[in-house]
Design an enzyme around this catalytic site. Structure first.
Site, PDB file in Angstrom:
ATOM      1  N   GLU A   1      -4.992  -1.258   7.624  1.00 31.66           N
ATOM      2  CA  GLU A   1      -3.862  -0.914   8.486  1.00 31.66           C
ATOM      3  C   GLU A   1      -4.063  -1.605   9.818  1.00 31.66           C
ATOM      4  O   GLU A   1      -5.193  -1.785  10.281  1.00 31.66           O
ATOM      5  CB  GLU A   1      -3.774   0.597   8.760  1.00 31.66           C
ATOM      6  CG  GLU A   1      -3.252   1.452   7.640  1.00 31.66           C
ATOM      7  CD  GLU A   1      -3.065   2.906   8.098  1.00 31.66           C
ATOM      8  OE1 GLU A   1      -2.969   3.146   9.339  1.00 31.66           O
ATOM      9  OE2 GLU A   1      -3.035   3.782   7.230  1.00 31.66           O
TER      10      GLU A   1
ATOM     11  N   ARG B   1       0.873  -1.177   0.000  1.00 34.29           N
ATOM     12  CA  ARG B   1       0.000   0.000   0.000  1.00 34.29           C
ATOM     13  C   ARG B   1       0.911   1.227   0.000  1.00 34.29           C
ATOM     14  O   ARG B   1       1.724   1.411   0.920  1.00 34.29           O
ATOM     15  CB  ARG B   1      -0.902  -0.026   1.222  1.00 34.29           C
ATOM     16  CG  ARG B   1      -1.917   1.114   1.314  1.00 34.29           C
ATOM     17  CD  ARG B   1      -2.919   0.819   2.425  1.00 34.29           C
ATOM     18  NE  ARG B   1      -3.884   1.880   2.640  1.00 34.29           N
ATOM     19  CZ  ARG B   1      -3.831   2.755   3.643  1.00 34.29           C
ATOM     20  NH1 ARG B   1      -2.838   2.699   4.536  1.00 34.29           N
ATOM     21  NH2 ARG B   1      -4.764   3.683   3.777  1.00 34.29           N
TER      22      ARG B   1
ATOM     23  N   TRP C   1       0.886  -1.525   9.017  1.00 35.55           N
ATOM     24  CA  TRP C   1       1.509  -0.192   8.995  1.00 35.55           C
ATOM     25  C   TRP C   1       2.719  -0.228   9.907  1.00 35.55           C
ATOM     26  O   TRP C   1       2.592  -0.564  11.084  1.00 35.55           O
ATOM     27  CB  TRP C   1       0.524   0.864   9.486  1.00 35.55           C
ATOM     28  CG  TRP C   1       1.117   2.240   9.372  1.00 35.55           C
ATOM     29  CD1 TRP C   1       1.919   2.863  10.276  1.00 35.55           C
ATOM     30  CD2 TRP C   1       0.980   3.138   8.261  1.00 35.55           C
ATOM     31  NE1 TRP C   1       2.300   4.087   9.811  1.00 35.55           N
ATOM     32  CE2 TRP C   1       1.734   4.289   8.580  1.00 35.55           C
ATOM     33  CE3 TRP C   1       0.312   3.089   7.053  1.00 35.55           C
ATOM     34  CZ2 TRP C   1       1.817   5.373   7.706  1.00 35.55           C
ATOM     35  CZ3 TRP C   1       0.399   4.166   6.202  1.00 35.55           C
ATOM     36  CH2 TRP C   1       1.143   5.303   6.532  1.00 35.55           C
TER      37      TRP C   1
ATOM     38  N   ASN D   1      -7.175   8.029   2.501  1.00 35.87           N
ATOM     39  CA  ASN D   1      -6.824   7.439   3.787  1.00 35.87           C
ATOM     40  C   ASN D   1      -7.640   8.067   4.923  1.00 35.87           C
ATOM     41  O   ASN D   1      -7.737   9.300   5.006  1.00 35.87           O
ATOM     42  CB  ASN D   1      -5.328   7.654   4.060  1.00 35.87           C
ATOM     43  CG  ASN D   1      -4.889   7.040   5.381  1.00 35.87           C
ATOM     44  OD1 ASN D   1      -4.869   5.830   5.537  1.00 35.87           O
ATOM     45  ND2 ASN D   1      -4.553   7.888   6.349  1.00 35.87           N
ATOM     46  N   GLU D   2      -8.242   7.243   5.765  1.00 35.42           N
ATOM     47  CA  GLU D   2      -8.933   7.687   6.988  1.00 35.42           C
ATOM     48  C   GLU D   2      -9.651   9.014   6.746  1.00 35.42           C
ATOM     49  O   GLU D   2      -9.328  10.048   7.362  1.00 35.42           O
ATOM     50  CB  GLU D   2      -7.934   7.781   8.136  1.00 35.42           C
ATOM     51  CG  GLU D   2      -7.271   6.439   8.425  1.00 35.42           C
ATOM     52  CD  GLU D   2      -6.224   6.469   9.526  1.00 35.42           C
ATOM     53  OE1 GLU D   2      -5.950   7.554  10.083  1.00 35.42           O
ATOM     54  OE2 GLU D   2      -5.672   5.393   9.836  1.00 35.42           O
TER      55      GLU D   2
ATOM     56  N   HIS E   1      -9.206  -0.005   9.741  1.00 35.41           N
ATOM     57  CA  HIS E   1      -7.891   0.131  10.358  1.00 35.41           C
ATOM     58  C   HIS E   1      -8.013  -0.264  11.822  1.00 35.41           C
ATOM     59  O   HIS E   1      -8.860   0.262  12.544  1.00 35.41           O
ATOM     60  CB  HIS E   1      -7.388   1.569  10.223  1.00 35.41           C
ATOM     61  CG  HIS E   1      -7.106   1.968   8.823  1.00 35.41           C
ATOM     62  ND1 HIS E   1      -6.556   3.196   8.484  1.00 35.41           N
ATOM     63  CD2 HIS E   1      -7.275   1.307   7.642  1.00 35.41           C
ATOM     64  CE1 HIS E   1      -6.413   3.260   7.166  1.00 35.41           C
ATOM     65  NE2 HIS E   1      -6.852   2.136   6.639  1.00 35.41           N
TER      66      HIS E   1
ATOM     67  N   TYR F   1      -6.436  -0.500  15.380  1.00 36.49           N
ATOM     68  CA  TYR F   1      -5.445  -0.100  16.386  1.00 36.49           C
ATOM     69  C   TYR F   1      -6.072  -0.290  17.769  1.00 36.49           C
ATOM     70  O   TYR F   1      -6.603  -1.358  18.067  1.00 36.49           O
ATOM     71  CB  TYR F   1      -4.972   1.330  16.120  1.00 36.49           C
ATOM     72  CG  TYR F   1      -4.167   1.462  14.844  1.00 36.49           C
ATOM     73  CD1 TYR F   1      -2.869   0.977  14.768  1.00 36.49           C
ATOM     74  CD2 TYR F   1      -4.709   2.062  13.717  1.00 36.49           C
ATOM     75  CE1 TYR F   1      -2.126   1.094  13.595  1.00 36.49           C
ATOM     76  CE2 TYR F   1      -3.968   2.184  12.537  1.00 36.49           C
ATOM     77  CZ  TYR F   1      -2.679   1.700  12.489  1.00 36.49           C
ATOM     78  OH  TYR F   1      -1.943   1.801  11.335  1.00 36.49           O
TER      79      TYR F   1
END
Length: 541
Positions: free
Chosen positions: A254, A82, A283, A158-159, A225, A227
């Site tokens: 991610e 990516r 990531w 992205n985001e 994503h 996290y």
């Protein structure tokens, strides 16, 4: 001591892409070109399922590192990358630059996910742009993208929302997809979730069907994503289950092994992604800053200097090296081939020294879909185990072994379709005693970040300061009163009172003279204090 190393072999398929293109049926009228969605899966033009296994590289900030980074990412087993691009929020990446990035992805046999980073945190972070502006950027570089549908996935932005006004994500994303299709883009489109990609308000989860329907080609995949929001198996499985129930395609666009907002459960993310056939992209390769340097997978863009996170995602359980299959467009395999190659002959060891040996064996044969034979051999243990290259061979030279140690080794073959042979018979050999040097170790610790009631110590670097290899290491240090260890990575950590003992993991204990490795931990403390642990000492074994 007995150690077992594994080598594997992959069938060379230089003609496979041509063979598949000749045999594949013509797609129905109106079908998406190249990579596309089929049910909950990403598939290639030939109909074979393709599961993303890769990482992100921050090209827009580190363009000078892209050539070596893509080669390094491939060398460690990834099938996709990516790539971070910008339309002007940072150094702009124009059409010629994008074309060069795609060419390098193709040269390294990596599927290229291109993402516009300018949208990051829109509505909350100054300078972030709208998804509509991101579409303007893609239209400006369209000349580099048309005709690359077999190789490129378009990650619109992205985001694209922070935590403000996230209800606008659904319409904005639908409009962006419609504009891309209206502008003639035939690519597989990837869309990121709001809430800085983590969708903790479940806007993407609950409106994904609406967004999917906005795509006239029904060729959109959703990217979550993961996290700190996803720090338990229950949360991860619930999110995966929601998309499975909806019958919609999902990838983990991610994730990391830790983050400033919490400690993501990377083991469950990777295990569940593998069992469910969900792609993942970690990531990130290198170059992180601003307090999240611990997310670097390699140090200073060096593929031979894997960090703890790099070791985990590339070499660990359900990791990239273990699970990635190269796209068939690059000769990754005929999806109709389910016949495994024959078992290779038992290897024989020669040129045995204190730190290495050469193995040779009788090559396997493969009469499956490709009808081709040949072997791409790679090591699968330790921090210096990149693939040795796409070569036809039936031998390998092992390096970095420990002196006076008994090893058992077997080989197996992997054909172009990813089918594995049985394991060959073991060969056993013992390395020589070597020069009789001594081993020792030193330790340094860096405070990565602090907040009111916690901190991250990363990297803690262990270095072999002796003249002989060591088989393992133990680091001890003292926690201030009231402190606790709330998470760790790259080592097995135990506490007794305020004394902490960290012992090497299975993959980073053996260090040659001058070699080093890293680990880290997250600590908790009474709010308002500023002290951190001290008194780090290291002992080698």
């Amino acid at each position: 001591m007995r150690k077992r190393l594994r080598t594997a072999a992959t069938a060379t398929a230089a003609l496979l892409a041509l063979l598949v293109s000749m045999l594949a049926a013509a797609p129905p009228a109106g079908a998406a070109a190249g990579l596309h969605v089929s049910g909950r899966n990403i598939v290639e033009a030939n109909g074979g399922t393709f599961v993303l296994r890769g990482v992100s590289h921050a090209h827009t900030w580190y363009a000078s590192q892209t050539t070596s980074s893509l080669a390094g990412i491939k060398s460690l087993g990834a099938n996709a990358v990516r790539v971070v691009l910008s339309g002007g929020r940072w150094t702009a990446n124009g059409a010629s630059d994008v074309a060069n990035v795609i060419a390098q992805c193709k040269a390294n046999r990596l599927i290229c996910i291109l993402e516009n980073h300018d949208t990051t945190g829109y509505g909350e972070q100054s300078g972030a742009v709208t998804l509509d502006a991101a579409v303007d950027y893609w239209i400006s570089v369209k000349s580099a993208l048309v005709g690359q549908e077999d190789y490129v996935i378009l990650n619109i932005g992205n985001e694209p929302y922070g935590n403000n006004n996230v209800s606008g994500w659904t319409q904005a994303t639908s409009n962006a997809i419609s504009r891309l299709r209206g502008s003639g883009f035939q690519h597989l489109i990837m869309v990121d979730a709001p809430n800085w990609g983590q969708d903790w308000q479940f806007v993407m989860r609950d409106t994904a069907a609406t967004v999917a329907a906005a795509d006239s080609q029904r060729n959109t995949v959703f990217s979550i994503h993961m996290y700190g929001v996803f720090d338990t198996a229950a949360e991860i499985n619930a999110y995966f289950d929601a998309f499975r129930t909806a019958g919609l395609p999902l990838v983990v666009g991610e994730f990391g092994n830790m983050h400033s907002d919490g400690d993501p459960d990377e083991d469950t993310i990777m295990a569940q992604a593998q069992s469910r056939g969900i792609g993942y992209l970690g990531w990130s390769w290198s170059g992180n800053s601003g307090g999240v340097e611990y997310l670097d997978m390699v140090t200073n863009f060096n593929p031979s200097a894997l960090t703890s996170w790099g070791q985990r995602i590339f070499n660990g359980a359900n990791g990239i090296k273990q699970t990635a299959r190269q796209a068939s467009i690059f000769g990754g395999g005929d999806p109709s081939d389910t016949t495994p190659p024959s078992t290779p002959g038992a290897p024989a060891a020669s040129a045995v020294t204190s730190s290495g040996a050469t193995l040779t064996w009788t090559a396997s044969t493969d009469s499956g879909g490709s009808g081709l034979a040949g072997y791409d051999v790679y090591r699968e243990q330790g921090s210096t185990d990149p693939r040795l290259g796409q070569t036809t061979t039936n031998s390998i030279t092992l390096t970095g072994l420990s002196a006076s140690t008994r090893y058992q080794v077997y080989v197996r073959a992997r054909d172009g379709a990813g089918n594995l042979s049985g394991d060959s018979a073991l060969v056993t050999f013992t390395t020589t005693a070597g020069s009789g040097g001594t081993g020792g170790c030193s330790v340094t610790a860096t405070t990565q970040g602090q907040w009111g009631n916690g901190y991250v110590i990363q990297p803690i670097t262990v270095t072999n300061t002796g003249t002989a290899a060591i088989k393992g290491w133990t680091v001890t240090f003292t926690l201030p009163s009231g402190h606790t260890v709330t998470g760790s990575w790259g080592a097995t950590v135990s506490t007794s009172g305020q004394t902490v003992t960290a012992r090497n993991a299975s993959y980073n204990g053996a260090l040659g003279p001058g070699a080093g490795t890293t680990f880290g931990f997250q600590g908790g403390r009474p709010d308002g204090t500023t002290s951190v642990p001290s008194g780090y000492t290291c002992a080698a074994s």
